[in-house]
Design an enzyme around this catalytic site. Structure first.
Site, PDB file in Angstrom:
ATOM      1  N   TYR A  30       0.842  -1.204   0.000  1.00  0.00           N
ATOM      2  CA  TYR A  30       0.000   0.000   0.000  1.00  0.00           C
ATOM      3  C   TYR A  30       0.874   1.251   0.000  1.00  0.00           C
ATOM      4  O   TYR A  30       0.620   2.203  -0.747  1.00  0.00           O
ATOM      5  CB  TYR A  30      -0.906  -0.030   1.229  1.00  0.00           C
ATOM      6  N   GLU A  53     -11.353   5.961   5.005  1.00  0.00           N
ATOM      7  CA  GLU A  53     -10.748   6.698   6.120  1.00  0.00           C
ATOM      8  C   GLU A  53     -11.786   6.927   7.216  1.00  0.00           C
ATOM      9  O   GLU A  53     -11.462   6.880   8.410  1.00  0.00           O
ATOM     10  CB  GLU A  53     -10.173   8.031   5.634  1.00  0.00           C
ATOM     11  N   TRP A  91      -5.551   0.799  10.422  1.00  0.00           N
ATOM     12  CA  TRP A  91      -5.647   0.765   8.969  1.00  0.00           C
ATOM     13  C   TRP A  91      -5.489  -0.665   8.447  1.00  0.00           C
ATOM     14  O   TRP A  91      -6.014  -1.015   7.390  1.00  0.00           O
ATOM     15  CB  TRP A  91      -4.606   1.690   8.353  1.00  0.00           C
TER      16      TRP A  91
END
Length: 208
Positions: A26, A48, A56
């Site tokens: 990522y 988000e 995350w």
């Protein structure tokens, strides 16, 4: 706090991505690189919001499930979701089953449609908040790691005024980092220069 680490491949990277190979992918392929595609922008700001209060890592593990559950983050399809869809999503173990966040994503899709009507695209709206490099450094106050900036506060306030939900200043700053509005790769990270080149080559979308 360590700012960077050197991977087994010899590449120097931001330290936050050291925990998992998925983080590294990522970081190397997405985070901090400029995005002007509306579908991807809507996906990023939704994810988000779902990440708020969670790691995350949790979101990355579930990202494909989110895409399936939210119709590929097509704003017109998501905005048409009804109570039955909310009930379905609350029972979907493949995503984050938070009713408020699910409802916010549906609400935000409708608000995104409003923004595209006004600005021509989500990209034109979001990129209008891009701070100059000098302003970004001033807002960070010399700190390497910040959770919010004056620009993220301003973006959050404007989105909330327009009816968006789960878009606080911290969420907005994480979104700004992820979409490449700012380049928060560490200066010695191999991706910093790549991000800068991509940002320099980017033709910023303008409001219609």
């Amino acid at each position: 706090m360590m700012a960077v680490f050197q991977g087994e491949d010899g590449q120097v990277r931001c330290a936050w991505c050291a925990a998992h190979p998925e983080y590294i992918r990522y970081h190397d392929e997405e985070w901090g690189y400029p995005v002007i595609d509306d579908v991807h922008l809507f996906e990023k700001i939704c994810l988000e919001g779902f990440q708020s209060g969670l790691s995350w890592w949790t979101i990355l593990q579930k990202r494909e499930n989110f895409r399936a559950a939210f119709a590929g983050f097509d704003i017109h399809k998501v905005a048409a979701f009804d109570d039955a869809d909310v009930a379905r999503l609350v029972q979907d173990a493949g995503i984050v089953r938070h009713r408020g966040k699910i409802a916010a994503a549906i609400n935000n899709a409708a608000r995104a449609i409003d923004l595209t009507a006004e600005y021509g695209s989500l990209a034109a709206y979001f990129w209008s908040f891009e701070p100059s490099a000098e302003r970004q450094e001033r807002e960070k106050g010399g700190e390497m790691f910040v959770a919010t900036t004056e620009t993220s506060v301003r973006l959050s306030k404007d989105l909330k005024k327009r009816g968006w939900k789960f878009v606080g200043p911290t969420t907005c700053y994480a979104f700004m980092q992820a979409m490449g509005m700012v380049n928060d790769h560490m200066p010695t990270c191999a991706s910093h220069a790549k991000s800068e080149r991509a940002r320099a080559a980017l033709i910023r979308p303008k409001p219609v």
